[in-house]
Write a protein that holds these residues in place. Structure first.
Motif: not given
Length: 406
Positions: A153-154, A338-341, A139-145, A103-113
Motif C-alpha cells: 500500500t505504501m 482514498w481511491w488510491l488507498l 502522512s497516510y500512516y493511519s490508513a496504511i497501517r 505532528v509528534a504531539a498528535m501521534q496518538p491520533y495519527v496512529h489510531a484515527h
C-alpha cells in the motif's frame, strides 16, 4: 494528551452535529498554537489536511473539519472528516520545526484515527518529510497501517503521488484537475462553449495552479490569476504555462519576467474581474458580505476550503450567482487519495495507467455531481450547497461502510 478516540466502529455523526473532538496544542518553543478537530468518524478513521498560516483559529479548523465530513460523505468515502491547523507563518524559518512538533504531539491520533495530508502552507512533500522523520513513513500512516499489506500500500501511494503527468506530479495536480472539471461542468450546465468561457482564479499555488493548467489545456480562457503580490489580467487569456513556470516555492509569480500584455492590478481586483467563472483558490473566507457585490462572475467554484461566508453566499444567491461548494468542487485530492488507498486506482503496474484511471474516475464523478447541483439551481433555484449537503447527509444516514484497504 488525551487518549485515542472512541471505538473503531463509532457511528457517523450528521454533518451539522458537534465535532467528536476539539484539541488545542501549544508549541513550547515558539508559543504557536495548533488545533485538531475531528468532526466525524467512519470505520474509526477521519481524514483531513493540516494547514499552517498566521492567524489560523480553532473556529476556522472546526469549519474546515465540518467541510471535510461533508466532502467524504458526498463522495461516498468510508471515512469521516477532520482537519489540523497551526497558527504560524509557513515562511518563517522555524516553520518546519513547528510542524514536526505538532505532528509528534498528535501521534496518538495519527496512529489510531487521523489521516492527514497537505493543505494551505503545508505541501505534501513537507508533511511527508515530517512523518518520515518521526518514523511514520508517510502522512497516510493511519490508513496504511490498517491495510492487508502495508508495504504494498505504501508503494502504491508513493507511486501514485509521484506519477509524472502533464502539469506536474499526479499527487500535486489532481485536486486542481478536479476543480477544473467542476468549472467545465458549470460551463456545460449553463450552456457555454468552453472556448468562450472566461475564468478568474484567486490563488496560483497547488490547487489554483493545477486548476489553471487544466482549464487552459481544455481551451477555457483564464483571464486573471492572483497571488499575494497582486492580480495579473489579460482579457484575451493568459499564457498559463508560462506564468506557472515563473512561480517560486510559495506560489508567487516573478513580476520581472511577465509576458507582454499582462496588466498588473491590486490583489483584491481579481474578485471583480469580468469573467463567467470565479475560482477562489487561496484562503478561507475570501468572499464576504463586504466584497460579495464586487463578484462579477456568473458562478463561483470554490477551490479553497470555506472560501465563501454563509452571509456572502446568500447575497450571491439573491443576485442569481450560484456557488459550487468546496466539499464538491475541491474534493478531488481527498477523494483520489482514498481511491488510491482503497485500490480503486493505482493497482496497475505503470504510472500512465494510474494517471488515466485517476483522471477518468475524478472527471466522471465531478461532472455528475456538478450537474446535479446546478441542475437543481436552474430548475428550482435551490442553492448548490443545500443540494450537496442533502447528498452528504443521505450518505451519512445510510449503511455504515467497512474500510478494506488491500
Amino acid at each position: 494528551m488525551q487518549e485515542p478516540l472512541g471505538p473503531v466502529h463509532a457511528e457517523p455523526a450528521v454533518v451539522g452535529q458537534e465535532p467528536v473532538l476539539r484539541l488545542t496544542w501549544t508549541d513550547r518553543v515558539t508559543g504557536a498554537h495548533g488545533y485538531l478537530v475531528v468532526h466525524t468518524l467512519r470505520s474509526g478513521i477521519a481524514t483531513g489536511g493540516t494547514r499552517m498560516r498566521a492567524g489560523c483559529t480553532l473556529g476556522e479548523v472546526e469549519d474546515l473539519a465540518r467541510g471535510m465530513a461533508a466532502k467524504t460523505a458526498a463522495f461516498d468515502l468510508p471515512v469521516g472528516g477532520a482537519k489540523g491547523g497551526i497558527d504560524f507563518d509557513p515562511k518563517d524559518p522555524r516553520a518546519f520545526g513547528v510542524l514536526q512538533r505538532f505532528v509528534a504531539a498528535m501521534q496518538p491520533y495519527v496512529h489510531a484515527h487521523w489521516v492527514t495530508a497537505e493543505d494551505l502552507g503545508v505541501p505534501q512533500h513537507l508533511i511527508d518529510e515530517v512523518f518520515a522523520s518521526l518514523g511514520l513513513g508517510q502522512s497516510y500512516y493511519s490508513a496504511i497501517r490498517r491495510s492487508a499489506d502495508p508495504d504494498a500500500t505504501m508503494e502504491r501511494v508513493r507511486k501514485g503521488l509521484n506519477a509524472q503527468v502533464p502539469g506536474g506530479l499526479l499527487g500535486d495536480v489532481i485536486g486542481g484537475y478536479g476543480v477544473a472539471h467542476a468549472c467545465l461542468g458549470a460551463a456545460t450546465s449553463f450552456g457555454w462553449a468552453v472556448e468562450d468561457t472566461a475564468v478568474a482564479i484567486q490563488g496560483i499555488g497547488t490547487m489554483g495552479g493545477g486548476a489553471a493548467w487544466y482549464l487552459h489545456e481544455a481551451g477555457m480562457k483564464v483571464v486573471a490569476v492572483a497571488d499575494a503580490a497582486g492580480t495579473l489580467y489579460a482579457p484575451n487569456g493568459l499564457d498559463v504555462p508560462a506564468l506557472l513556470d515563473l512561480r517560486d516555492g510559495y506560489g508567487e509569480i516573478d513580476r520581472t519576467r511577465l509576458p507582454a500584455g499582462v496588466a498588473q492590478l491590486p490583489r483584491s481586483a481579481v474578485v471583480g474581474i469580468p469573467a463567467d467563472v470565479f475560482v477562489p483558490a487561496a484562503i478561507s473566507y475570501a468572499i464576504t458580505p463586504d466584497n460579495s457585490f464586487d463578484v462579477a462572475a456568473k458562478v463561483v467554484v470554490e477551490a479553497a476550503n470555506a472560501a465563501t461566508t454563509p452571509e456572502a453566499e446568500a447575497m450571491l444567491a439573491a443576485r442569481g450567482v450560484p456557488v459550487v461548494p468546496d466539499f464538491v468542487a475541491n474534493a478531488g485530492a481527498a477523494a483520489w487519495a482514498w481511491w488510491l488507498l482503497l485500490g480503486w486506482v493505482g493497482m496497475e503496474h505503470n504510472d500512465v495507467t494510474t494517471a488515466e484511471d485517476s483522471f477518468r474516475l475524478l472527471r466522471t464523478q465531478m461532472a455528475e455531481k456538478v450537474q446535479l447541483l446546478l441542475g437543481r439551481w436552474h430548475s428550482d433555484a435551490v442553492p448548490p450547497r443545500e443540494t450537496g449537503l442533502a447528498l452528504a447527509v443521505s450518505d451519512l444516514d445510510g449503511q455504515e461502510h467497512t474500510l478494506v484497504i488491500p
